[in-house]
Design a protein around this motif. Structure first.
Motif, PDB file in Angstrom:
ATOM      1  N   ASP A 174       0.811  -1.143   0.099  1.00 56.53           N
ATOM      2  CA  ASP A 174      -0.012   0.043  -0.209  1.00 56.53           C
ATOM      3  C   ASP A 174       0.809   1.420  -0.105  1.00 56.53           C
ATOM      4  O   ASP A 174       0.526   2.276  -0.814  1.00 56.53           O
ATOM      5  CB  ASP A 174      -0.906   0.087   1.186  1.00 56.53           C
ATOM      6  CG  ASP A 174      -2.118  -1.231   1.181  1.00 56.53           C
ATOM      7  OD1 ASP A 174      -2.314  -1.495   0.045  1.00 56.53           O
ATOM      8  OD2 ASP A 174      -2.692  -1.439   2.256  1.00 56.53           O
ATOM      9  N   THR A 175       1.855   1.339   0.850  1.00 54.30           N
ATOM     10  CA  THR A 175       2.602   2.535   1.076  1.00 54.30           C
ATOM     11  C   THR A 175       3.889   2.739  -0.099  1.00 54.30           C
ATOM     12  O   THR A 175       4.546   3.804  -0.078  1.00 54.30           O
ATOM     13  CB  THR A 175       3.080   2.708   2.416  1.00 54.30           C
ATOM     14  OG1 THR A 175       3.625   1.579   2.800  1.00 54.30           O
ATOM     15  CG2 THR A 175       1.798   2.429   3.293  1.00 54.30           C
ATOM     16  N   HIS A 176       4.442   1.234  -0.344  1.00 47.98           N
ATOM     17  CA  HIS A 176       5.937   1.736  -0.895  1.00 47.98           C
ATOM     18  C   HIS A 176       6.074   0.934  -2.353  1.00 47.98           C
ATOM     19  O   HIS A 176       6.810   1.125  -3.099  1.00 47.98           O
ATOM     20  CB  HIS A 176       6.733   1.054  -0.009  1.00 47.98           C
ATOM     21  CG  HIS A 176       7.110   1.616   1.372  1.00 47.98           C
ATOM     22  ND1 HIS A 176       7.691   2.922   1.271  1.00 47.98           N
ATOM     23  CD2 HIS A 176       6.399   1.429   2.544  1.00 47.98           C
ATOM     24  CE1 HIS A 176       7.543   3.235   2.675  1.00 47.98           C
ATOM     25  NE2 HIS A 176       7.139   2.380   3.306  1.00 47.98           N
ATOM     26  N   VAL A 178       2.492   0.071  -4.634  1.00 49.46           N
ATOM     27  CA  VAL A 178       1.737   0.646  -5.559  1.00 49.46           C
ATOM     28  C   VAL A 178       1.786   2.191  -5.827  1.00 49.46           C
ATOM     29  O   VAL A 178       1.214   2.805  -6.785  1.00 49.46           O
ATOM     30  CB  VAL A 178       0.114   0.272  -4.947  1.00 49.46           C
ATOM     31  CG1 VAL A 178      -0.339   1.244  -3.816  1.00 49.46           C
ATOM     32  CG2 VAL A 178      -0.956   0.519  -6.124  1.00 49.46           C
ATOM     33  N   THR A 179       2.207   2.836  -4.933  1.00 43.49           N
ATOM     34  CA  THR A 179       2.530   4.283  -4.871  1.00 43.49           C
ATOM     35  C   THR A 179       3.438   4.798  -5.905  1.00 43.49           C
ATOM     36  O   THR A 179       3.450   5.672  -6.462  1.00 43.49           O
ATOM     37  CB  THR A 179       2.920   4.871  -3.667  1.00 43.49           C
ATOM     38  OG1 THR A 179       4.265   4.434  -3.155  1.00 43.49           O
ATOM     39  CG2 THR A 179       1.728   4.714  -2.506  1.00 43.49           C
ATOM     40  N   GLN A 180       4.186   3.850  -6.308  1.00 42.79           N
ATOM     41  CA  GLN A 180       5.078   3.928  -7.595  1.00 42.79           C
ATOM     42  C   GLN A 180       4.520   3.634  -8.944  1.00 42.79           C
ATOM     43  O   GLN A 180       5.342   4.024 -10.059  1.00 42.79           O
ATOM     44  CB  GLN A 180       6.297   2.980  -7.431  1.00 42.79           C
ATOM     45  CG  GLN A 180       7.146   3.113  -5.888  1.00 42.79           C
ATOM     46  CD  GLN A 180       7.674   4.333  -5.839  1.00 42.79           C
ATOM     47  OE1 GLN A 180       8.308   5.064  -6.721  1.00 42.79           O
ATOM     48  NE2 GLN A 180       7.785   4.921  -4.590  1.00 42.79           N
ATOM     49  N   THR A 194      12.934   2.266  -7.705  1.00 42.63           N
ATOM     50  CA  THR A 194      12.121   3.584  -7.161  1.00 42.63           C
ATOM     51  C   THR A 194      13.171   4.464  -7.084  1.00 42.63           C
ATOM     52  O   THR A 194      12.717   5.865  -6.994  1.00 42.63           O
ATOM     53  CB  THR A 194      11.851   3.575  -5.871  1.00 42.63           C
ATOM     54  OG1 THR A 194      12.682   2.848  -4.908  1.00 42.63           O
ATOM     55  CG2 THR A 194      10.787   2.145  -5.702  1.00 42.63           C
ATOM     56  N   ASP A 230      -6.243  -3.381  -9.055  1.00 45.30           N
ATOM     57  CA  ASP A 230      -4.731  -3.104  -9.562  1.00 45.30           C
ATOM     58  C   ASP A 230      -4.210  -4.667 -10.178  1.00 45.30           C
ATOM     59  O   ASP A 230      -3.328  -4.407 -11.419  1.00 45.30           O
ATOM     60  CB  ASP A 230      -3.903  -3.226  -8.254  1.00 45.30           C
ATOM     61  CG  ASP A 230      -4.035  -1.806  -7.338  1.00 45.30           C
ATOM     62  OD1 ASP A 230      -4.557  -0.947  -8.146  1.00 45.30           O
ATOM     63  OD2 ASP A 230      -3.687  -1.954  -6.230  1.00 45.30           O
TER      64      ASP A 230
END
Length: 345
Positions: A174-176, A178-180, A194, A230
């Protein structure tokens, strides 16, 4: 020596589930004393137990639950940077745990302790970003590494029922991860790395196939639509931009990405009941076991030298997903037989 590590991983993956598909197979140790009194399932279980024992005794740091690159850590400098491979080595143990947990509670408890140690030691993650906002201990610049580690943690929760591993995998995703994600005319997908601006545009199969597996499993546990969305977007990106009609999911075809894509497609089939997903899974696996691009003299081809940690484990990634396809009764009979016969000649 490192070759032995990955060989044991491949062999053990093959043995862990095959007792369910053993009719007509050539079983190991058939000529040993009293073999005639043993069932095929008992013979396969003994072979699997033997491999697991060697894997733990020779390749695991039992105080940390993590794995060495060579027997008894004879290559410590290589072990220091062994991270994404930890996911697949531990998966071997998780499969073994699933097989014996109801029959051997004492050994199952030992394996559960190894899971906890592996988790507490962040799977040997050599990227120390905890001073840079990494509250998990599992982050690094390679999104595919985080996907592999998260997938194994999800497998741990499936096996043990302990949501500690699931919660961490979900947090990482969730935080590292999909945010990319990046969307353009080709679709939406995740980059390989990243940190480097140039690499943020490299949306490879090695990242997006395991990320698709993670998204599927997160949906299967939570039923939150965003995870299915997703997974489907990642699948669509792969099939539109990376997969070729003959079953290759990249060029050159590598066994680990062939198998991982197949598992993602298989999971999507079970979520949606859309047969097209399962057909893609079958196409990818059958290509892997039949094409001269992947097979040499009846065996999966050499994909790496002893000087490279990555390629040596590729087949250990492919094998369990191929086994899952064989054990899946939704798979066509023809494909199940073809893959089973390849794995158990």
């Amino acid at each position: 020596m490192k070759r032995l590590f990955w060989a044991f991983a491949v062999i053990t993956f093959s043995l862990l589930a095959c007792s369910n598909e053993n009719e007509g197979a050539s079983f190991p140790d058939e000529n040993e004393n009293n073999a005639e009194t043993k069932t095929p399932e008992e013979i396969w279980a003994a072979a699997s137990d033997s491999c697991i024992s060697v894997l733990i005794d020779q390749f695991m740091d039992k105080e940390k639950g993590t794995f060495w690159a060579a027997v008894q850590n004879k290559l410590p400098s290589r072990t220091q940077y062994l991270y994404w491979q930890q996911a697949h080595a531990m998966d071997v143990l998780v499969y073994a745990y699933e097989r014996i947990k109801d029959k051997d509670p004492e050994r199952a408890a030992t394996y559960e302790n190894y899971f906890k140690l592996w988790f507490e030691n962040h799977a040997n993650n050599w990227y120390d970003w905890r001073g840079q906002g990494d509250e998990t201990g599992f982050l690094n610049e390679f999104i595919d590494d985080m996907a592999w580690i998260s997938s194994t943690m999800l497998h741990m929760t499936e096996a043990t029922g302990d949501d500690t591993y699931f919660n961490m995998a979900k947090k990482i995703y969730d935080t590292h991860m999909v945010t990319q994600g990046k969307e353009d005319e080709k679709g939406w997908a995740l980059p390989w790395k990243t940190t480097s601006p140039a690499d943020k545009d490299t949306r490879y199969i090695c990242t997006n196939a395991p990320a698709c597996v993670v998204a599927c499993k997160l949906y299967m546990k939570t039923k939150e639509p965003k995870y299915l969305e997703d997974a489907q977007k990642l699948y669509d990106f792969i099939t539109a931009n990376l997969m070729l009609p003959d079953g290759r999911v990249e060029e050159p075809p590598l066994t680990y990405t062939q198998g991982t894509f197949a598992e993602a497609a298989r999971l999507l089939y079970h979520i949606t009941e859309q047969r097209s997903y399962l057909k893609k899974a079958e196409t990818a696996v059958v290509y892997t076991i039949s094409s001269s691009r992947c097979v040499d003299k009846g065996l999966l081809r050499n994909e790496g030298s002893l000087d490279a940690d990555d390629g040596l484990i590729f087949k250990a990634v492919f094998i369990p997903y191929a086994v899952n396809l064989v054990l899946d009764e939704s798979t066509s009979y023809r494909t199940r037989e073809e893959v089973r016969n390849f794995l158990l000649p």
